[in-house]
Design a protein around this motif. Structure first.
Motif, PDB file in Angstrom:
ATOM      1  N   VAL A   1       0.839  -1.192   0.000  1.00 51.78           N
ATOM      2  CA  VAL A   1       0.000   0.000   0.000  1.00 51.78           C
ATOM      3  C   VAL A   1       0.879   1.249   0.000  1.00 51.78           C
ATOM      4  O   VAL A   1       1.937   1.280   0.616  1.00 51.78           O
ATOM      5  CB  VAL A   1      -0.962   0.018   1.209  1.00 51.78           C
ATOM      6  N   LEU A   2       0.422   2.267  -0.715  1.00 51.92           N
ATOM      7  CA  LEU A   2       1.148   3.532  -0.826  1.00 51.92           C
ATOM      8  C   LEU A   2       0.194   4.676  -0.529  1.00 51.92           C
ATOM      9  O   LEU A   2      -0.453   5.213  -1.429  1.00 51.92           O
ATOM     10  CB  LEU A   2       1.725   3.732  -2.239  1.00 51.92           C
ATOM     11  N   PRO A   3       0.027   5.059   0.736  1.00 52.16           N
ATOM     12  CA  PRO A   3      -0.855   6.178   1.055  1.00 52.16           C
ATOM     13  C   PRO A   3      -0.150   7.527   0.887  1.00 52.16           C
ATOM     14  O   PRO A   3       0.746   7.871   1.647  1.00 52.16           O
ATOM     15  CB  PRO A   3      -1.234   5.913   2.521  1.00 52.16           C
ATOM     16  N   TYR A   4      -0.536   8.269  -0.141  1.00 46.46           N
ATOM     17  CA  TYR A   4      -0.025   9.617  -0.373  1.00 46.46           C
ATOM     18  C   TYR A   4       1.496   9.624  -0.551  1.00 46.46           C
ATOM     19  O   TYR A   4       2.183  10.474   0.012  1.00 46.46           O
ATOM     20  CB  TYR A   4      -0.446  10.550   0.767  1.00 46.46           C
ATOM     21  N   VAL A   5       2.022   8.696  -1.333  1.00 42.70           N
ATOM     22  CA  VAL A   5       3.466   8.542  -1.479  1.00 42.70           C
ATOM     23  C   VAL A   5       3.938   8.709  -2.931  1.00 42.70           C
ATOM     24  O   VAL A   5       5.004   9.260  -3.176  1.00 42.70           O
ATOM     25  CB  VAL A   5       3.922   7.148  -0.965  1.00 42.70           C
ATOM     26  N   LEU A   6       3.155   8.244  -3.902  1.00 43.42           N
ATOM     27  CA  LEU A   6       3.662   8.143  -5.268  1.00 43.42           C
ATOM     28  C   LEU A   6       4.108   9.490  -5.828  1.00 43.42           C
ATOM     29  O   LEU A   6       5.091   9.572  -6.563  1.00 43.42           O
ATOM     30  CB  LEU A   6       2.605   7.507  -6.176  1.00 43.42           C
ATOM     31  N   SER A   7       3.426  10.565  -5.485  1.00 38.44           N
ATOM     32  CA  SER A   7       3.808  11.882  -5.992  1.00 38.44           C
ATOM     33  C   SER A   7       4.843  12.565  -5.101  1.00 38.44           C
ATOM     34  O   SER A   7       5.246  13.695  -5.366  1.00 38.44           O
ATOM     35  CB  SER A   7       2.576  12.795  -6.120  1.00 38.44           C
ATOM     36  N   VAL A   8       5.290  11.870  -4.049  1.00 37.24           N
ATOM     37  CA  VAL A   8       6.300  12.409  -3.136  1.00 37.24           C
ATOM     38  C   VAL A   8       7.688  11.914  -3.495  1.00 37.24           C
ATOM     39  O   VAL A   8       8.678  12.595  -3.302  1.00 37.24           O
ATOM     40  CB  VAL A   8       5.962  12.025  -1.673  1.00 37.24           C
ATOM     41  N   THR A   9       7.777  10.689  -4.047  1.00 37.96           N
ATOM     42  CA  THR A   9       9.072  10.084  -4.313  1.00 37.96           C
ATOM     43  C   THR A   9       9.800  10.795  -5.454  1.00 37.96           C
ATOM     44  O   THR A   9       9.164  11.275  -6.396  1.00 37.96           O
ATOM     45  CB  THR A   9       8.903   8.580  -4.632  1.00 37.96           C
ATOM     46  N   PRO A  10      11.133  10.905  -5.392  1.00 41.66           N
ATOM     47  CA  PRO A  10      11.869  11.605  -6.445  1.00 41.66           C
ATOM     48  C   PRO A  10      11.720  10.966  -7.832  1.00 41.66           C
ATOM     49  O   PRO A  10      11.641  11.663  -8.828  1.00 41.66           O
ATOM     50  CB  PRO A  10      13.324  11.532  -5.962  1.00 41.66           C
ATOM     51  N   HIS A  11      11.682   9.623  -7.890  1.00 41.23           N
ATOM     52  CA  HIS A  11      11.637   8.916  -9.174  1.00 41.23           C
ATOM     53  C   HIS A  11      10.481   7.916  -9.141  1.00 41.23           C
ATOM     54  O   HIS A  11      10.693   6.744  -8.797  1.00 41.23           O
ATOM     55  CB  HIS A  11      12.966   8.211  -9.449  1.00 41.23           C
ATOM     56  N   PRO A  12       9.274   8.341  -9.494  1.00 44.65           N
ATOM     57  CA  PRO A  12       8.102   7.462  -9.379  1.00 44.65           C
ATOM     58  C   PRO A  12       8.244   6.139 -10.125  1.00 44.65           C
ATOM     59  O   PRO A  12       7.824   5.094  -9.620  1.00 44.65           O
ATOM     60  CB  PRO A  12       6.965   8.320  -9.949  1.00 44.65           C
TER      61      PRO A  12
END
Length: 225
Positions: free
Chosen positions: A133-144
């Motif tokens: 699960v990725l809660p509110y993470v995908l647009s936070v990581t430097p390299h999606p």
């Protein structure tokens, strides 16, 4: 209805986005969420809580044995996962993890392990988890795309991947996206984040997409790896 995106193959675990999103660096994420840690539950707790509740309800319906939460933060979801599951949470912010550890300590008998770890370079073996699960993470990581490749690697084939995130294009939130775009490195996330580029550009099976949070601010995406 479930469908498969056809722009990538399993042998190519990441697809190149059609445009480059606003840059976010690992240092900026650590720095920003280190500052947020004492106030995170107050700032982002209530406003994003409906999405978290929908996410954890979906996980409970799946009844997975091994769960990985990427970006566990202060541990707001930990108490809502199935009590029988083995839950692993990772985050890059030591300050956020310290608060998650306190929450985990209040759940005696649960199998919870928390680690400081960069999700783009996870230290887990292939096929380690039934559900990621990725809660509110995908647009936070430097390299999606690199994160997607890693989470697909550690999730078993046929396992569940649940993404809870804001994606650009909402007619209600365009003003927020426009305001935040130029300061993504300071606020710790991108607002110009395309669903087509970062979800549909892979060959996983998209099982459902549901709007969550106020006026559809976020989407809960259920995928089969």
């Amino acid at each position: 209805m479930a469908h498969r995106a056809n722009l990538a193959t399993r042998n190519l675990p990441s697809a190149r986005p059609s445009h480059s999103p606003t840059q976010v660096t690992l240092d900026s994420v650590r720095r920003t969420y280190g500052r947020y840690a004492p106030w995170y539950d107050w700032i982002f707790g209530a406003v994003l809580e409906p999405g978290r509740r929908r996410l954890t309800r979906a996980v409970c319906e799946l009844q997975p044995h091994r769960i990985l939460e990427v970006g566990v933060g202060t541990g707001l979801t930990l108490a809502r996962y199935p009590a029988s599951a083995r839950v692993t949470g990772i985050d890059v912010s030591q300050e956020m993890l310290a608060r998650a550890q306190q929450r985990a300590a209040r759940l005696p008998g649960r199998k919870i392990a928390l680690h400081a770890m960069d999700a783009e370079q996870m230290g887990f073996a292939d096929n380690s988890f039934d559900c990621v699960v990725l809660p509110y993470v995908l647009s936070v990581t430097p390299h999606p795309a690199q994160l997607v490749a890693e989470l697909r690697r550690v999730c078993r084939p046929g396992g569940a991947i649940l993404i809870l995130n804001h994606f650009s294009g909402s007619r209600f939130w365009w003003w927020l996206e426009r305001c935040v775009t130029s300061i993504a490195d300071r606020v710790g996330f991108r607002s110009d984040f395309s669903f087509e580029d970062h979800v549909l550009a892979y060959d996983w099976e998209v099982q459902s997409v549901r709007p969550v949070n106020l006026l559809g601010l976020s989407k809960l995406v259920m995928l089969r790896n």
